[in-house]
Write an enzyme that holds these catalytic residues in place. Sequence first.
Site, PDB file in Angstrom:
ATOM      1  N   GLY A  39      -6.186   6.763  -0.040  1.00 24.10           N
ATOM      2  CA  GLY A  39      -6.981   7.692   0.753  1.00 24.10           C
ATOM      3  C   GLY A  39      -6.183   8.585   1.665  1.00 24.10           C
ATOM      4  N   GLY A  77      -7.976   6.673  -5.224  1.00 28.62           N
ATOM      5  CA  GLY A  77      -6.546   6.558  -4.999  1.00 28.62           C
ATOM      6  C   GLY A  77      -6.241   6.189  -3.570  1.00 28.62           C
ATOM      7  CB  VAL A 107     -12.161   4.902   7.664  1.00 28.50           C
ATOM      8  CG1 VAL A 107     -13.090   5.738   6.789  1.00 28.50           C
ATOM      9  CG2 VAL A 107     -12.967   3.925   8.506  1.00 28.50           C
ATOM     10  N   GLY A 108     -10.672   5.112   4.632  1.00 28.44           N
ATOM     11  CA  GLY A 108      -9.994   6.003   3.703  1.00 28.44           C
ATOM     12  C   GLY A 108     -10.806   7.236   3.385  1.00 28.44           C
ATOM     13  CB  THR A 137     -12.542   4.407  -4.666  1.00 30.25           C
ATOM     14  OG1 THR A 137     -11.711   4.307  -3.530  1.00 30.25           O
ATOM     15  CG2 THR A 137     -13.890   5.000  -4.283  1.00 30.25           C
TER      16      THR A 137
END
Length: 300
Positions: A238, A236, A214-215, A185
Amino acid sequence: MTINSALTAIVVHGGAGAGAEHSDGCQLAVEAAGRALAQGDGALAAAIAAVLVLEDDDRFNAGTGSALGLDGETVEMDAALMDTHGTLAAVAALRSVKNPILVARDVARTPHYLLVGEGAQRFARLMGHAPYDVIPETARRKHAALLAKMDAGQRPMAGVDNAEFSRYWNYDSVPTLAGSQGCDTVGAVVRDADGHFAVAGSTGGSAPSLLGRVGDTPLVGCGFYAGPAGAVAATGIGEYIIRTMLALRVYHWIEDGMDLHEALRKGIGLVPPDANTGLIAVSQTQSGWHANASTPTAER
């Protein structure tokens, strides 16, 4: 408008595990944010400017450089932003756009906070974001190079057996093992000269992952948070960040008067040591970062 740089702060990260050799990209992102502040833009515009630079740099797992899904072709992206003026918006599992952070910015105009999947993509087209499906060679090389690592039994997601991804495979193609693209990210936190805070983040997700995963990046309080006491962004794996509501927890410690760097170190201590994690933050008087992995950063 002249900006007193002593009052402003910008911190940018390029993702947990992305490698310190990419710090030049983070420096360019900081410079873009600095230019935005210098021309009179607020903290949010500056944070977005920083993230745009990283989304357009295919070395980072965001925008153009987003990680390929397990099938080696699918790209699903998340992005989010928040500031102390009340702006809060995010997109998740978004496909076929160049800059997810700009779509998140457009979501802020709507009655909603979060748009996902097909609805997010249709919204992007409505707002004038052209189709963009470029997969750079850097992403393909990362994917191919790491196939062998998973085949050799290495676990790219801490605590998760690789066989789980084949067991729950939900892509259209036939299941195959795929390598980890990391959890890189990108994000920026900014304090402007008026003392307002903003955070922006973007990611191509983590791999291996199931379709639709989805994180933490678009989840308020998990991957990001901004309030009157400061702004925090996480990077990192998620699934670990979400369990701890990491960004909000660190924000509350800062709000309660804890030294910013101590709050960041304490936050990193909440995740397993083998789960690469990084945090950046700005407060009224401090800025900085902390990580348990190689995380390229830059600040001003």
